[in-house]
Design a protein around this motif. Structure first.
Motif, short mmCIF file in Angstrom:
data_model
loop_
_atom_site.label_atom_id
_atom_site.label_comp_id
_atom_site.label_asym_id
_atom_site.label_seq_id
_atom_site.Cartn_x
_atom_site.Cartn_y
_atom_site.Cartn_z
N ALA A 1 38.42 33.81 50.08
CA ALA A 1 39.76 33.20 50.07
C ALA A 1 39.98 32.50 48.73
O ALA A 1 41.05 32.64 48.11
N ARG A 2 38.98 31.78 48.27
CA ARG A 2 39.10 31.10 46.98
C ARG A 2 39.19 32.11 45.84
O ARG A 2 39.98 31.97 44.92
N ALA A 3 38.37 33.17 45.93
CA ALA A 3 38.41 34.21 44.89
C ALA A 3 39.79 34.86 44.82
O ALA A 3 40.28 35.16 43.73
N GLU A 4 40.42 35.08 45.98
CA GLU A 4 41.78 35.64 46.00
C GLU A 4 42.74 34.73 45.25
O GLU A 4 43.50 35.18 44.39
N ASP A 5 42.73 33.44 45.57
CA ASP A 5 43.67 32.51 44.95
C ASP A 5 43.39 32.30 43.46
O ASP A 5 44.31 32.23 42.65
N VAL A 6 42.12 32.23 43.09
CA VAL A 6 41.76 32.06 41.68
C VAL A 6 42.14 33.32 40.90
O VAL A 6 42.74 33.25 39.82
N THR A 7 41.82 34.48 41.44
CA THR A 7 42.07 35.74 40.73
C THR A 7 43.55 35.99 40.54
O THR A 7 44.01 36.26 39.42
N PHE A 8 44.31 35.92 41.64
CA PHE A 8 45.70 36.35 41.56
C PHE A 8 46.67 35.24 41.18
O PHE A 8 47.86 35.49 41.03
N ASN A 9 46.16 34.05 40.97
CA ASN A 9 47.00 32.96 40.46
C ASN A 9 46.53 32.54 39.07
O ASN A 9 47.30 32.55 38.12
N TRP A 10 45.26 32.16 38.95
CA TRP A 10 44.79 31.65 37.66
C TRP A 10 44.43 32.77 36.69
O TRP A 10 44.92 32.80 35.56
N LYS A 11 43.58 33.68 37.09
CA LYS A 11 43.13 34.73 36.16
C LYS A 11 44.28 35.60 35.67
O LYS A 11 44.30 36.01 34.51
#
Length: 193
Positions: free
Chosen positions: A62-72
């Motif tokens: 869940a965190r990887a989804e938010d970090v990837t598609f928002n921050w990265k």
């Protein structure tokens, strides 16, 4: 077998974008099926010397989804689920170990909602300029990664952790298999695989 029965299958023939997103969604669905419909004990089961659990993987992805598609991809904060504590920045195991304190309902909804947000964010980004546009993420001295590269990295992340989920779920109740059975839909959480 109809498309609705196996909604997670990538297209039989399609564009590069359709295949890439289809591969990611197939891995998401397979992971979610492996983690689905468990109580707290099932989500906290460990095997061997590993500290990994299905609950920890739900929270991590869940965190990887938010970090990837928002921050990265766009340089935006991951979102309110990750504002506090950002212990994950100093204790990389926090996201895995803290899942034992969360209810199954919370973990399933956290993952389901993160995936739904990611799909919306990625659709908007692709609408703006496709897979070749630069992402926010930059390797110093080498330039920005493309959106394509960041999405491929997410496919790799799910591939690795879906393998972990295979072993963990088999230890919980013997569930095995490469894909969800035809017609499967998530039982627990908001059901947003």
């Amino acid at each position: 077998m109809s498309e609705d029965e196996c909604w997670w299958e990538p297209p039989l023939a399609g564009t590069e974008e359709a295949h890439l997103l289809g591969a990611l969604d197939r891995l998401r669905a397979t992971f979610r099926w492996k983690a689905d419909d468990l109580d707290a004990a099932g989500l906290d089961t460990r095997i061997g010397a590993s500290a990994l659990t299905l609950g920890g993987l739900l929270k991590h992805l869940a965190r990887a989804e938010d970090v990837t598609f928002n921050w990265k991809l766009r340089g935006r904060a991951p979102g309110p689920d990750w504002d506090e504590p950002l212990l994950a920045d100093t204790d990389e195991n926090w996201v895995f170990t803290s899942a034992a304190e969360d209810s199954p309902e919370f973990l399933y909804d956290l993952w389901d909602q993160a995936v739904a947000r990611s799909r919306e964010r990625l659709a908007a980004i692709l609408e703006e300029g496709g897979l070749d546009q630069p992402a926010h993420l930059e390797w110093p001295g080498m330039g920005h990664l493309s959106v394509r590269r960041v999405v491929f990295d997410m496919v790799e992340e799910y591939g690795r952790h879906t393998g972990h989920a295979d072993l963990l779920r088999e230890a919980v109740d013997g569930r095995v298999g490469e894909d969800p059975p035809a017609g499967w839909r998530p039982v627990s959480g908001s059901g947003g695989a």
